[in-house]
Scaffold this active site. Structure first.
Site, mmCIF file in Angstrom:
data_model
loop_
_atom_site.group_PDB
_atom_site.id
_atom_site.type_symbol
_atom_site.label_atom_id
_atom_site.label_comp_id
_atom_site.label_asym_id
_atom_site.label_seq_id
_atom_site.Cartn_x
_atom_site.Cartn_y
_atom_site.Cartn_z
ATOM 1 N N TRP A 169 0.809 -1.227 0.000
ATOM 2 C CA TRP A 169 0.000 0.000 0.000
ATOM 3 C C TRP A 169 0.835 1.265 0.000
ATOM 4 C CZ3 TRP A 169 -4.299 -0.813 -2.099
ATOM 5 C CH2 TRP A 169 -4.963 -2.028 -1.910
ATOM 6 N N ASP A 202 -1.017 6.569 6.627
ATOM 7 C CA ASP A 202 -2.196 5.809 6.197
ATOM 8 C C ASP A 202 -2.493 4.797 7.307
ATOM 9 O OD1 ASP A 202 -3.950 3.924 5.184
ATOM 10 O OD2 ASP A 202 -2.738 3.400 3.434
ATOM 11 N N LYS A 233 -12.154 -1.334 7.044
ATOM 12 C CA LYS A 233 -11.598 -2.441 7.820
ATOM 13 C C LYS A 233 -12.276 -2.516 9.177
ATOM 14 C CE LYS A 233 -8.504 -2.263 4.605
ATOM 15 N NZ LYS A 233 -8.584 -3.185 3.502
HETATM 16 N N1 PMP Z 1 -4.323 1.570 2.436
HETATM 17 C C1 PMP Z 1 -4.416 0.397 3.083
HETATM 18 C C2 PMP Z 1 -3.562 0.185 4.295
HETATM 19 C C3 PMP Z 1 -5.290 -0.580 2.635
HETATM 20 O O1 PMP Z 1 -5.382 -1.749 3.283
HETATM 21 C C4 PMP Z 1 -6.084 -0.330 1.491
HETATM 22 C C5 PMP Z 1 -7.084 -1.315 0.937
HETATM 23 N N2 PMP Z 1 -7.310 -2.424 1.496
HETATM 24 C C6 PMP Z 1 -5.945 0.883 0.843
HETATM 25 C C7 PMP Z 1 -5.069 1.816 1.334
HETATM 26 C C8 PMP Z 1 -6.757 1.195 -0.398
HETATM 27 O O2 PMP Z 1 -8.064 1.444 -0.020
HETATM 28 P P1 PMP Z 1 -9.259 1.485 -1.102
HETATM 29 O O3 PMP Z 1 -9.514 0.089 -1.527
HETATM 30 O O4 PMP Z 1 -10.381 2.096 -0.316
HETATM 31 O O5 PMP Z 1 -8.812 2.363 -2.220
#
Ligand code: PMP
Length: 410
Positions: free
Chosen positions: A157, A224, A248
């Site tokens: 990520w 994040d 989550k």
């Molecule tokens: N950051 C983290 C730590 C994630 O786990 C995720 C997705 N699981 C994201 C960003 C991306 O999120 P999205 O699917 O809402 O774009």
């Protein structure tokens, strides 16, 4: 609940005739099972489950990495008042965001988060749409200002966030680690860093910082926290911006919370869409346009649930307890299981592991499903297995999974 002679056997709901029909989908994760074999009817209007069918349902332990489990009392409250929101005679999803009812939800959620996480007054709290990936772009769009974004890449990520930032301006990895978090001494800072970006918990790789990383003096730290938001207190003296996609731990997908120091707002790059402007969301109290009202409503209930359960310190204690059960069981059997994350970086909420013998994977998953475990395969990019343990997961879930791990034979 419903654990008679069928104990632990997943319930199969099939489309009539056992044939795949238009509108049906087979739940598959990277070609393996996990809700697989379950044909879910998506073309029917009547979705009721009979009392008899309910009685047959085994206890399910949902280890999904996201969208993840939400607290049962929250879902029950939503169900109770779905048709008639607090006596107003309409559902919350039928109400204008300009009503007092919806404004009150946003205010209550904002105040609730401020209290839960002890967010100082010089930080703005606001909610955006577009999920985590949209913040990958909004962070550089609001903070770059001709400088360079400095990224700590510890997994999928943070790497994706860096790639997105590069579409907008100058951004570079100051360090890359695999299965560990970096030390400040390993970082190669650029001359003019606009911000330092890190992912507090890498959901796919199960790598979590135990404390915020260092940043050069005066450079704001951006985190994040999508997969560990509301699982522990946050040190605000070390952060400029913390953001989290909700799906989550916090609310259904479609909502992102951004908590940003006020002096960092207002720097949107000129060629960016106005809907990327953090300052706009802060000014308009998260309503520059129609917000995801249902998600905000559930987030507010989740925040209240966290408070009623003892707050984020208690969530942290539980997260440690849950994850320790699994790590101990995995460590006890190095002949069976492989874990690739350094101990100091082990995530409290996503526990990835692999089988020493990958040929056992299908059998392992099928046996786990018979125990009522669901959605515990690894992310498609890494394979293997992953058990996710968010705030709503009762201790009994990882306890049973740990027993299952210990009982496996080579
Ligand atoms: N950051 C983290 C730590 C994630 O786990 C995720 C997705 N699981 C994201 C960003 C991306 O999120 P999205 O699917 O809402 O774009």
């Amino acid at each position: 609940r419903g654990r008679g002679s069928d104990a632990g056997r997943p319930r199969r709901r099939r489309c009539s005739g056992g044939r795949r029909r238009r509108g049906c989908c087979r739940g598959r994760v990277q070609g393996l099972t996990n809700f697989s074999e379950v044909l879910v009817e998506t073309d029917t209007f009547d979705v009721s489950v009979s009392a008899e069918e309910k009685e047959e349902m085994p206890q399910i332990w949902n280890f999904s990495a996201g969208p993840g489990m939400l607290p049962r009392p929250v879902l029950e409250a939503v169900q109770r008042e779905f048709l008639d929101y607090r006596g107003l005679g309409a559902s919350i999803v039928e109400m204008s965001h300009r009503t007092h009812a919806v404004e009150a939800i946003v205010e209550s959620l904002t105040d609730g988060l401020r209290g839960l996480l002890a967010i100082p007054e010089d930080f703005e709290i606001f909610f955006t749409q577009g999920g985590g990936r949209t913040q990958f772009a909004m962070v550089p769009a609001n903070l770059l200002r001709g400088k360079t974004g400095a990224y700590l890449v510890t997994g999928l990520w943070s790497a994706a966030a860096l790639e997105e930032a590069r579409r907008i301006g100058r951004a570079e990895a100051v360090v890359r680690t695999e299965g560990d978090v970096p030390d400040a001494t390993e970082c190669d800072w650029p001359d003019a860093a606009a911000y330092v970006y890190y992912c507090d918990n890498e959901t796919v790789h199960g790598v979590e910082f135990s404390a915020p990383p260092m940043a050069p003096e005066g450079v704001p730290l951006v985190a994040d926290m999508s997969s560990n938001f509301l699982t522990r207190p946050i040190d605000w003296s070390r952060h400029g911006v913390v953001w989290a996609a909700a799906q989550k731990n916090f609310a259904p997908a479609g909502l992102t919370v951004v908590i940003a120091r006020r002096d960092l707002l207002g720097g949107l790059l000129a060629h960016m869409p106005s809907m990327f402007d953090w300052a706009l969301y802060a000014r308009e109290k998260s309503m520059p346009n129609t917000p995801p009202v249902f998600q905000l409503y559930i987030a507010d209930l989740v925040a209240k649930w966290v408070r009623s359960e003892g707050g984020v310190e208690e969530m942290h204690r539980r997260a440690l307890e849950r994850s320790s059960l699994l790590y101990e069981a995995l460590d006890a059997r190095p002949d069976l299981y492989v874990t690739n994350v350094a101990r100091r970086a082990r995530s409290r909420v996503n526990v990835p592991f692999a089988l020493r013998n990958p040929d056992d994977l299908a059998d392992f998953i099928a046996a786990g499903e018979r125990e009522g475990f669901r959605q515990f395969t690894g992310h498609a990019s890494v394979g293997g297995l992953r058990v996710s343990l968010y705030n709503a997961m009762p201790l009994e879930g990882p306890r049973r999974f740990a027993e299952f791990l210990r009982a496996r034979r080579p």
